[in-house]
Design an enzyme around this catalytic site. Sequence first.
Site, mmCIF file in Angstrom:
data_model
loop_
_atom_site.group_PDB
_atom_site.id
_atom_site.type_symbol
_atom_site.label_atom_id
_atom_site.label_comp_id
_atom_site.label_asym_id
_atom_site.label_seq_id
_atom_site.Cartn_x
_atom_site.Cartn_y
_atom_site.Cartn_z
ATOM 1 N N CYS A 1 78.228 -66.456 0.855
ATOM 2 C CA CYS A 1 77.122 -65.548 0.557
ATOM 3 C C CYS A 1 76.309 -66.139 -0.581
ATOM 4 O O CYS A 1 76.822 -66.290 -1.700
ATOM 5 C CB CYS A 1 77.646 -64.166 0.175
ATOM 6 S SG CYS A 1 76.353 -63.004 -0.295
ATOM 7 N N CYS B 1 69.628 -61.629 1.977
ATOM 8 C CA CYS B 1 70.749 -62.451 2.437
ATOM 9 C C CYS B 1 70.450 -63.892 2.059
ATOM 10 O O CYS B 1 69.483 -64.480 2.551
ATOM 11 C CB CYS B 1 70.926 -62.311 3.951
ATOM 12 S SG CYS B 1 72.230 -63.369 4.631
#
Length: 290
Positions: free
Chosen positions: A93, A229
């Site tokens: 991430c 994201c």
Amino acid sequence: MTSSPRVLIGHGTENDFVVLPDPDGTVWPGDRLDEAMVRRLCERRAGLGGDGVLRLVRSRHVEDAPAVLGEYLDRCEWFMDHRNADGSYAEMCGNGIRLFLHALVSEGLVDRSACADGVLVGTRGGPRRVGADADGGYWVDMGPARPFGTGEARLAGAVFGGRAVSMGNPHLACLTDVPVDSLDLGGAPEFDVDLFPDGVNVELINVVRPGAHVRLRVSERGVGETRSCGTGACAAAYTALEATGATEGTVVVDVPGGRLSVQVTSGTTVLSGPAVLVSAGTLCPEWLPA
């Protein structure tokens, strides 16, 4: 588990996380930080709320770290133990790992002055080098974008063609002329499960300036739509550059939660952006029992 474990709340461009300081792996071992507990922590009405959980833990205390880090195990003191909001494990991430380093610095576990050239952090997607910018932001070397085909996302009866890209986790980056602000991402997009057997993050992308600036919305596997994201921004930047015939360049990526910058080269991808801690406290003993 201690009676009142410490918790932090933070975000990277509004991609938000519950952060659990656990340097020695004694507060949140795997059998306690199970799927049910992750879901409770991330629940936005009865828990703290977040797109995921990040455990600040040394690599030697993570059971699967040797398998995912291999020869890099001894070079990665810290491991980003990242779970999606549904309790599933996540490989990587980009927003989370910037927040991870920021939390390590804020907790006094890493000296920010030593981060200018980056420090190696272990993830389930492999080691990643993360560093601190002079302006207070953070950068992460995400490794190269790896295309592996094309596919389609189906959303509310519409079909969006896209590029399958791995950033350590799977993405389907869909360039579209449909204004992304008009799309309803309340439901998860459908996708080709043969191409993405472990699920996929789906990016819907408008090009603002070819090869230089895009606007992005994303539906993340195990979470749903998020405000940002980081790995998705990298996949979007790579796809936007590829559409112009370019293999290198820097792309500004606007997400609902802010702005990121992605530099794509022949060998790697570097994501830059902010990381913010919002609060710190402890979990109340009355909440901890299931």
